[in-house]
Design a protein around this motif. Structure first.
Motif, PDB file in Angstrom:
ATOM      1  N   UNK A  64       0.832  -1.215   0.000  1.00 28.78           N
ATOM      2  CA  UNK A  64       0.000   0.000   0.000  1.00 28.78           C
ATOM      3  C   UNK A  64       0.863   1.261   0.000  1.00 28.78           C
ATOM      4  N   UNK A  65       2.114   1.129   0.423  1.00 27.27           N
ATOM      5  CA  UNK A  65       3.037   2.256   0.395  1.00 27.27           C
ATOM      6  C   UNK A  65       3.790   2.343  -0.931  1.00 27.27           C
ATOM      7  N   UNK A  66       3.976   1.197  -1.582  1.00 32.91           N
ATOM      8  CA  UNK A  66       4.718   1.145  -2.842  1.00 32.91           C
ATOM      9  C   UNK A  66       3.839   1.596  -4.005  1.00 32.91           C
ATOM     10  N   UNK A  67       2.566   1.205  -3.982  1.00 28.99           N
ATOM     11  CA  UNK A  67       1.637   1.545  -5.054  1.00 28.99           C
ATOM     12  C   UNK A  67       0.666   2.605  -4.562  1.00 28.99           C
ATOM     13  N   UNK A  68       0.439   3.605  -5.421  1.00 29.08           N
ATOM     14  CA  UNK A  68      -0.511   4.657  -5.084  1.00 29.08           C
ATOM     15  C   UNK A  68      -1.626   4.684  -6.104  1.00 29.08           C
ATOM     16  N   UNK A  69      -2.876   4.765  -5.714  1.00 28.46           N
ATOM     17  CA  UNK A  69      -3.327   4.723  -4.326  1.00 28.46           C
ATOM     18  C   UNK A  69      -3.228   3.300  -3.770  1.00 28.46           C
ATOM     19  N   UNK A  70      -2.966   3.235  -2.482  1.00 27.36           N
ATOM     20  CA  UNK A  70      -2.775   1.945  -1.826  1.00 27.36           C
ATOM     21  C   UNK A  70      -4.042   1.354  -1.244  1.00 27.36           C
ATOM     22  N   UNK A  71      -5.182   1.990  -1.531  1.00 26.95           N
ATOM     23  CA  UNK A  71      -6.449   1.561  -0.938  1.00 26.95           C
ATOM     24  C   UNK A  71      -6.792   0.109  -1.252  1.00 26.95           C
ATOM     25  N   UNK A  72      -6.470  -0.350  -2.451  1.00 29.34           N
ATOM     26  CA  UNK A  72      -6.805  -1.732  -2.821  1.00 29.34           C
ATOM     27  C   UNK A  72      -6.120  -2.729  -1.892  1.00 29.34           C
ATOM     28  N   UNK A  73      -4.869  -2.461  -1.513  1.00 29.00           N
ATOM     29  CA  UNK A  73      -4.136  -3.381  -0.648  1.00 29.00           C
ATOM     30  C   UNK A  73      -4.658  -3.325   0.786  1.00 29.00           C
ATOM     31  N   UNK A  74      -5.085  -2.135   1.218  1.00 26.62           N
ATOM     32  CA  UNK A  74      -5.664  -2.024   2.562  1.00 26.62           C
ATOM     33  C   UNK A  74      -7.030  -2.706   2.610  1.00 26.62           C
ATOM     34  N   UNK A  75      -7.770  -2.662   1.505  1.00 25.65           N
ATOM     35  CA  UNK A  75      -9.051  -3.369   1.420  1.00 25.65           C
ATOM     36  C   UNK A  75      -8.828  -4.883   1.477  1.00 25.65           C
ATOM     37  N   UNK A  76      -7.818  -5.355   0.747  1.00 19.59           N
ATOM     38  CA  UNK A  76      -7.480  -6.786   0.788  1.00 19.59           C
ATOM     39  C   UNK A  76      -7.051  -7.204   2.189  1.00 19.59           C
ATOM     40  N   UNK A 143       1.891   2.700 -11.613  1.00 21.30           N
ATOM     41  CA  UNK A 143       0.699   2.175 -10.968  1.00 21.30           C
ATOM     42  C   UNK A 143       0.653   0.653 -11.058  1.00 21.30           C
ATOM     43  N   UNK A 144      -0.256   0.081 -10.322  1.00 21.36           N
ATOM     44  CA  UNK A 144      -0.410  -1.379 -10.274  1.00 21.36           C
ATOM     45  C   UNK A 144      -0.693  -1.965 -11.660  1.00 21.36           C
ATOM     46  N   UNK A 145      -1.617  -1.358 -12.394  1.00 21.77           N
ATOM     47  CA  UNK A 145      -1.975  -1.858 -13.720  1.00 21.77           C
ATOM     48  C   UNK A 145      -0.775  -1.750 -14.667  1.00 21.77           C
ATOM     49  N   UNK A 146      -0.045  -0.640 -14.580  1.00 18.91           N
ATOM     50  CA  UNK A 146       1.140  -0.467 -15.429  1.00 18.91           C
ATOM     51  C   UNK A 146       2.158  -1.573 -15.180  1.00 18.91           C
ATOM     52  N   UNK A 147       2.390  -1.901 -13.934  1.00 18.55           N
ATOM     53  CA  UNK A 147       3.355  -2.947 -13.579  1.00 18.55           C
ATOM     54  C   UNK A 147       2.896  -4.303 -14.102  1.00 18.55           C
ATOM     55  N   UNK A 148       1.620  -4.630 -13.909  1.00 21.38           N
ATOM     56  CA  UNK A 148       1.088  -5.917 -14.371  1.00 21.38           C
ATOM     57  C   UNK A 148       1.139  -6.040 -15.892  1.00 21.38           C
ATOM     58  N   UNK A 149       0.733  -4.986 -16.595  1.00 24.35           N
ATOM     59  CA  UNK A 149       0.745  -5.014 -18.062  1.00 24.35           C
ATOM     60  C   UNK A 149       2.176  -5.110 -18.576  1.00 24.35           C
ATOM     61  N   UNK A 150       3.080  -4.350 -17.981  1.00 23.18           N
ATOM     62  CA  UNK A 150       4.482  -4.388 -18.399  1.00 23.18           C
ATOM     63  C   UNK A 150       5.071  -5.789 -18.219  1.00 23.18           C
TER      64      UNK A 150
END
Length: 196
Positions: A64-76, A143-150
């Motif tokens: 949640x600190x590495x990826x912004x916004x980190x809300x998804x990880x706090x929700x998980x 962002x999270x999506x950028x990392x996954x797609x890359x």
């Protein structure tokens, strides 16, 4: 091992990942050895779940600190803790010995998850491996999506590996939601029966 791993996580991502994963494997093995050596206990089961939750929670907080916004990880994180706590609590309310005893559940996925150790192992390993990969692959200002797609477009191996772990991760999240509903229902039934 995890304490040391988290202490150095930003200094040495690779060593952190290795230590975290070895700790995860050892955590799985201790339960297997306890069952094989007939040393299973309620305290052990609770301690195992608590240490699992703390490890995963710590990694999710870091993500949640590495990826912004980190809300998804706090929700998980909230989903993981709430579902397991409610499951453990409702299990003991109804007098079951293990939170993994879901034979009376009407949900096929829930029964498959807790009834088949290999399937549960696949889902749990997928979840932890996905989080470790996300930590290793993180890039500043990505962002999270950028990392996954890359990662998925880099090679067939990355694409197939990510697909495999994301499927296991998704199943585990669905099971967590089912677990919350099932455990909440058990608590409600317990309250109703207590009043009668």
């Amino acid at each position: 091992m995890n304490c040391f791993a988290f202490a150095i996580c930003f200094k040495d991502k690779s060593l952190f990942s290795i230590l975290y994963f070895v700790s995860f494997v050892c955590d799985a093995l201790d339960g297997w050895f306890a069952r094989k050596l007939n040393q299973v206990s309620t305290f052990g089961a609770v301690l195992d779940m608590v240490t699992d939750r703390i490890s995963t929670a710590s990694l999710l907080v870091i993500l949640s600190q590495v990826y912004r916004p980190g809300f998804i990880f706090l929700t998980l994180l909230a989903l993981d803790i709430a579902s397991h706590w409610l499951q453990m609590y409702s299990t003991f309310l109804v007098g079951k010995v293990s939170h993994k005893d879901v034979r009376d559940s009407s949900n096929w996925l829930f029964k498959l998850y807790y009834g088949n150790r290999k399937f549960m192992c696949y889902c749990c390993v997928s979840c932890e491996v996905l989080y470790i990969l996300l930590f290793l692959l993180a890039k500043e200002n990505w962002g999270l999506i950028d990392v996954l797609v890359n990662a998925a477009t880099q090679s067939w191996f990355y694409l197939s590996s990510l697909t495999l772990v994301i499927i296991g991760w998704l199943i585990k999240q669905i099971v967590n939601v089912i677990q919350i509903k099932t455990a909440a229902d058990a608590c409600i039934v317990y309250d109703i029966n207590k009043k009668q």
